[in-house]
Design an enzyme around this catalytic site. Structure first.
Site, mmCIF file in Angstrom:
data_model
loop_
_atom_site.group_PDB
_atom_site.id
_atom_site.type_symbol
_atom_site.label_atom_id
_atom_site.label_comp_id
_atom_site.label_asym_id
_atom_site.label_seq_id
_atom_site.Cartn_x
_atom_site.Cartn_y
_atom_site.Cartn_z
ATOM 1 C CG PHE A 72 -17.406 13.712 -26.561
ATOM 2 C CD1 PHE A 72 -17.092 14.770 -25.727
ATOM 3 C CD2 PHE A 72 -16.569 12.598 -26.554
ATOM 4 C CE1 PHE A 72 -15.985 14.731 -24.891
ATOM 5 C CE2 PHE A 72 -15.454 12.548 -25.729
ATOM 6 C CZ PHE A 72 -15.166 13.610 -24.894
ATOM 7 C CG PHE A 125 -7.940 16.770 -24.563
ATOM 8 C CD1 PHE A 125 -8.054 16.189 -25.805
ATOM 9 C CD2 PHE A 125 -8.302 16.036 -23.450
ATOM 10 C CE1 PHE A 125 -8.517 14.888 -25.945
ATOM 11 C CE2 PHE A 125 -8.754 14.729 -23.578
ATOM 12 C CZ PHE A 125 -8.856 14.152 -24.833
ATOM 13 C CB THR A 126 -12.841 16.675 -24.157
ATOM 14 O OG1 THR A 126 -11.958 15.558 -24.039
ATOM 15 C CG2 THR A 126 -13.242 16.828 -25.616
ATOM 16 C CE LYS A 139 -5.349 9.222 -24.592
ATOM 17 N NZ LYS A 139 -5.644 10.498 -24.046
ATOM 18 C CG ASP A 164 -2.363 17.288 -22.045
ATOM 19 O OD1 ASP A 164 -1.745 16.212 -21.871
ATOM 20 O OD2 ASP A 164 -3.570 17.333 -22.334
ATOM 21 N NE ARG A 218 -12.918 14.269 -29.955
ATOM 22 C CZ ARG A 218 -12.689 13.941 -28.681
ATOM 23 N NH1 ARG A 218 -11.502 13.600 -28.262
ATOM 24 N NH2 ARG A 218 -13.660 13.964 -27.805
ATOM 25 C CE1 TYR A 234 -4.207 1.802 0.665
ATOM 26 C CE2 TYR A 234 -2.634 3.388 1.530
ATOM 27 C CZ TYR A 234 -3.902 3.092 1.062
ATOM 28 O OH TYR A 234 -4.852 4.075 0.991
HETATM 29 C C1 LIG Z 1 -6.469 11.376 -23.429
HETATM 30 C C2 LIG Z 1 -5.999 12.732 -23.163
HETATM 31 C C3 LIG Z 1 -6.152 13.332 -21.900
HETATM 32 C C4 LIG Z 1 -6.901 12.670 -20.765
HETATM 33 O O1 LIG Z 1 -6.318 11.498 -20.358
HETATM 34 P P1 LIG Z 1 -7.169 10.242 -19.807
HETATM 35 O O2 LIG Z 1 -6.116 9.249 -19.454
HETATM 36 O O3 LIG Z 1 -8.065 9.801 -20.923
HETATM 37 O O4 LIG Z 1 -7.932 10.717 -18.638
HETATM 38 C C5 LIG Z 1 -5.633 14.590 -21.728
HETATM 39 N N1 LIG Z 1 -5.015 15.240 -22.717
HETATM 40 C C6 LIG Z 1 -4.859 14.712 -23.931
HETATM 41 C C7 LIG Z 1 -4.149 15.463 -24.993
HETATM 42 C C8 LIG Z 1 -5.352 13.440 -24.204
HETATM 43 O O5 LIG Z 1 -5.198 12.920 -25.432
#
Ligand SMILES: *Cc1c(COP(=O)(O)O)cnc(C)c1O
Length: 474
Positions: free
Chosen positions: A459, A134-135, A268, A225, A392, A82
């Site tokens: 979306f 970004f969303t 990613k 980001d 998108r 933990y």
């Molecule tokens: C996917 C993504 C996020 C969010 O990450 P999650 O792991 O899906 O929560 C943030 N910024 C960008 C550019 C992304 O492609």
């Protein structure tokens, strides 16, 4: 920076991936009749489709990576303690070595890191400048009480512009914002690597350096980001003067050196199925993140992840900066994109780092934006080909938090994001064939109306109905 002609003349060369396949997963082709029924049942939203009815799944490249034999064996070494797990030490070490930040807090995925950062840094009434949006990042900025401000260059919103660095910041727009609201109302500058919503487009090192100087002058931290940092680094290596001779590893580190911290989705570039982290150089921010992460995620040495997940991400972070890996990854997208360009299918240019983006405004000029052309095109592509993509455009852009009006983005796109190390170029041939077939019958596709709208990030779960009886007229 505009070199349209140049790109056309160059002959496309395939770069083979630096791996062979050890394990495979069966996928099934369905019939058009099955897909028509499935799409209707899923209310014309590809997020609501059962995955086993999808043949080639380009919904997202998030968490859909094929892990390496090294990552799988490292998972067996996951330390599930933990507190103070060895696997955390290995993640901490990987982030420090590859990104170069001083402090690391794991989170279950990228948006969790965005949540913590926004909650800590933003006060209601603040303004957060971004290169496009970004969303999830914008949603967390707005939920924390900030106004999102776009300071991307104009070309980022032009699908036909061949600008090589559409992720660049328009420093004039940023200066105007600073003059208007004052630097104390700007808690941080949010800069996204290889902007996702713009088509997977990089910023240049030159622009980032200038941005850092401007932000330092006004004591505004630059928060990256870093989800698609490696793809951005690859484009810098290929396109920016002086970087051809530098390794991806060096370029990644250099980018981070011009920022104060980052939120990262490991799903990613970092080649894992789940995971993320927040990293920074500021000790006070680190202390605050550590105290908040225990409320929302878990202890600061696991952040909502199992020890084995930390282990896989530590390993993936080392693998992602392999020059041969990233060259083959981006090359596969270019392979698909070039096939579509040759067939005169309208896509966003330059070809992006993680997928190709169909330009629905040019693909379906007969459908006005209020009838969700990109959503309709995404649904139609699935019916015709069994390939799943994602909208998108206006659906993803959602509503203005104050006026509640629909935001009408200039870009109305269908994203086909290619998972890492999962599909072969033969799959890309099939995708291209499906899109070209769809392009030939484009006039038969009708618009959609929305029948259900969720309150947040609509979306994902919105539902639709075709304006006419059927989405694709017979
Ligand atoms: C996917 C993504 C996020 C969010 O990450 P999650 O792991 O899906 O929560 C943030 N910024 C960008 C550019 C992304 O492609």
């Amino acid at each position: 920076m505009e070199n349209d002609g140049n790109q056309k003349k160059k002959k496309f060369k395939v770069i083979p991936p630096p791996y062979r396949i050890k394990m495979v997963e069966r996928i099934e082709m369905t019939t058009k009749e099955i897909r028509e029924k499935a799409m209707e049942k899923a209310s014309y939203n590809t997020f609501l489709l059962p995955a086993d009815l999808v043949y080639i799944d380009l919904l997202t490249d998030s968490g859909t990576t094929a892990m390496s034999s090294n990552q799988w064996s490292r998972m067996m070494l996951g330390d599930e303690a933990y507190a103070g797990s060895k696997s955390f030490d290995r993640l901490d070490g990987a982030v420090k070595e590859i990104y170069g930040y001083k402090y690391v807090v794991p989170t279950h995925q990228g948006r969790a890191a965005e949540h913590l950062m926004s909650r800590i840094l933003i006060k209601p009434g603040d303004y957060v400048p971004n290169n496009m949006y970004f969303t999830t990042r914008r949603a967390h900025q707005e939920m924390a009480g900030a106004t999102w401000i776009d300071v991307s260059i104009d070309q980022a919103h032009e699908p036909t512009s061949n600008h090589q660095f559409k992720g660049d910041i328009d420093l004039k727009k940023l200066k105007t914002l600073i003059d208007e609201v004052g630097a104390e109302k700007i808690p941080y500058m949010s800069i996204e690597a290889n902007i996702n919503m713009g088509g997977g487009q990089p910023f240049s090192m030159r622009n980032l350096k200038a941005l850092k100087i401007l932000c330092d002058k006004h004591q505004i931290p630059v928060m990256l980001d870093g989800t698609r940092l490696v793809e951005n680094a690859y484009f810098i290596q290929q396109r920016e003067m002086g970087y051809k001779v530098k390794s991806i590893k060096k370029i990644v580190k250099e980018i981070c050196s011009y920022t104060n911290g980052a939120t990262v989705s490991g799903k990613k570039d970092a080649l894992v199925n789940i995971g993320g982290f927040l990293a920074c150089n500021d000790e006070d921010l680190f202390t605050e993140v550590k105290s908040l992460v225990v409320v929302f995620e878990g202890l600061h040495t696991y952040g909502g992840l199992a020890g084995r997940d930390l282990e896989a991400m530590a390993c993936g972070i080392h693998e992602m900066v392999d020059d041969n890996h990233i060259a083959a990854r981006v090359n596969q997208i270019e392979y698909l994109g070039n096939k579509l360009l040759e067939a005169n299918v309208p896509i966003v240019k330059p070809i992006g780092g993680h997928g190709i983006f169909l330009d629905a405004k040019r693909f379906l000029p007969h459908i006005p934006q209020k009838y969700y052309p990109a959503q309709a095109l995404t649904a139609a592509l699935y019916i015709v080909s069994g390939v799943r993509g994602m909208e998108r455009g206006i659906v993803s852009a959602g509503r203005d938090p104050e006026t509640r009006e629909e935001r009408k983005p200039k870009l109305e796109l269908v994203r086909l994001a290619v998972p890492r190390r999962a599909y072969t170029n033969t799959h890309m041939d099939v995708v291209a064939e499906g899109i070209i077939e769809l392009h030939n019958i484009r006039k038969k596709i009708s618009g959609l109306k929305m029948t259900f709208e969720p309150k947040q990030l609509r979306f994902f779960q919105a539902q639709f109905k075709p304006l006419k009886n059927e989405l694709i007229q017979k």
